[in-house]
Scaffold this motif. Structure first.
Motif, mmCIF file in Angstrom:
data_model
loop_
_atom_site.group_PDB
_atom_site.id
_atom_site.type_symbol
_atom_site.label_atom_id
_atom_site.label_comp_id
_atom_site.label_asym_id
_atom_site.label_seq_id
_atom_site.Cartn_x
_atom_site.Cartn_y
_atom_site.Cartn_z
ATOM 1 N N VAL A 303 42.448 37.357 49.257
ATOM 2 C CA VAL A 303 41.201 36.610 50.394
ATOM 3 C C VAL A 303 40.230 35.583 48.966
ATOM 4 N N ALA A 304 39.611 37.057 48.227
ATOM 5 C CA ALA A 304 38.269 36.418 47.588
ATOM 6 C C ALA A 304 39.289 35.049 46.817
ATOM 7 N N ASN A 305 40.718 34.933 46.022
ATOM 8 C CA ASN A 305 41.247 33.299 45.897
ATOM 9 C C ASN A 305 40.255 32.179 46.567
ATOM 10 N N ALA A 306 40.843 33.023 47.732
ATOM 11 C CA ALA A 306 41.006 31.661 48.205
ATOM 12 C C ALA A 306 39.918 30.956 48.778
ATOM 13 N N LEU A 307 39.296 32.072 49.412
ATOM 14 C CA LEU A 307 37.519 32.019 49.615
ATOM 15 C C LEU A 307 36.744 30.912 48.457
#
Ligand SMILES: [Zn+2]
Length: 341
Positions: A303-307
């Motif tokens: 999720v952190a990367n996608a964000l």
């Protein structure tokens, strides 16, 4: 850290190993050693940063602290191989520096009357070798932890589980350092014991402080994305977009896909130029930006990367694709921000 280290050299180390120096000389060597140590740590961190850049990551800053340094990067290494390269080059640089200092001593200084210079060089050599070795302990957040993670990631194909294992190993190493440090402090050598003890405590603090953020950010994007993805067919007309899609999806950019393949994206701004009379015959495909790697992530990505990607790619969202390159979902910035909190 600098004055403390200069004092350790000028007030403790040199007087016992190279007696007879004046106070001024002692402190000059103390200061020089401390500066060279900081430079050594910087070289280690720069090595990480330079390789991280060649692997396509953005290095945000480098912090030097009492036990070494930290190069902070945005995003995650794209492959196990790049994680391995970024991690291993730091200890590699420290090892090379250690050998260099020891060689300088043994080739140019050893056996001459320059006793203090030789002692300083040898000390710097040993400290760099210790730095390289300690950083290779196989637990996160140490470099060895990244090496372990890269290895497990390559073996299992699962970067999240690999990270969980590397963090667990890091916690065990930190607890062992605290216990062994306390023992050594009490029964054998105060300085070494105190150093190992406080290093262990710092590692536990880093792990503890990042636990929550990791647990949230580390969820696989596949668990929080929208499925099916919100996409337009390239043959969608502007008329259909305005009347059928926009009422349900109030966004200014849309992913475009056909047959499960991501083709690109289109923004309402670009369509604004189209004359209303032509809405029924103009397709979004003719106004589409072609796909590039900033607008999609893999389904195992975090999720952190996608964000991070949705924030910086200019369209506020990402497509999620599987191993065959087919779209399995999509996620927009605001829903990812809610998940990341
Ligand atoms: Zn390192």
């Amino acid at each position: 850290m600098l004055p403390l280290y200069a004092w350790a050299i000028a007030g403790v180390y040199l007087p016992s190993h190279a007696p007879g120096l004046s106070v001024v000389t002692l402190w000059a060597y103390g200061a020089a050693t401390a500066l060279l140590l900081v430079a050594s740590v910087l070289v280690h961190e720069f090595a990480h940063a330079i390789v991280a850049r060649t692997e396509g990551l953005v290095v945000e800053d480098i912090t030097l602290h009492f036990f070494g340094g930290l190069a902070r990067m945005s995003g995650e290494p794209p492959t196990p191989r790049s994680e391995f390269r970024i991690a291993v080059v730091g200890p590699g640089a420290s090892f090379a520096l250690g050998v260099l200092f020891l060689l300088l001593d043994s080739v140019f200084v050893y056996g001459t009357t320059l006793v203090a210079e030789g002692r300083v060089l040898r000390h710097l050599g040993i400290v760099n070798l210790v730095l390289a070795t300690f950083n290779l302990l196989p637990g996160y957040p140490l470099d060895g932890g990244h090496v372990l993670r890269a290895f497990l990631w390559r073996k299992t194909g699962d970067p999240l589980r690999a990270m969980r294992t590397a963090r667990g190993a890091g916690r065990s190493i930190a607890i062992a350092l605290v216990a062994v440090g306390a023992y050594v402090f009490l029964f054998t050598d105060r300085m070494t014991g105190l150093w190992a003890f406080s290093f262990g405590v710092v590692l536990l603090l880093i792990l503890g402080l990042s636990d929550n953020a990791w647990a949230h950010g580390a969820q696989a994007i596949a668990r929080v994305m929208r499925r099916p993805a919100v996409t337009l067919e390239p043959s969608t007309t502007v008329h259909a977009l305005v009347h059928d899609v926009l009422p349900d999806h109030r966004q200014t950019e849309f992913l475009v896909a056909a047959g499960g393949r991501l083709l690109g994206f289109v923004s309402l701004d670009a369509l604004r130029a189209v004359d209303r009379d032509l809405w029924k015959e103009t397709t979004v495909g003719s106004f589409m930006h072609p796909v590039d790697e900033t607008i999609f992530v893999g389904q195992l990505d975090t999720v952190a990367n996608a964000l991070a990607q949705a924030r910086s790619n200019g369209i506020g969202q990402v497509a999620v694709i599987d191993r065959d390159g087919l779209i399995v979902g999509s996620a927009d910035r605001s829903s990812l921000e809610r998940r990341d909190r």
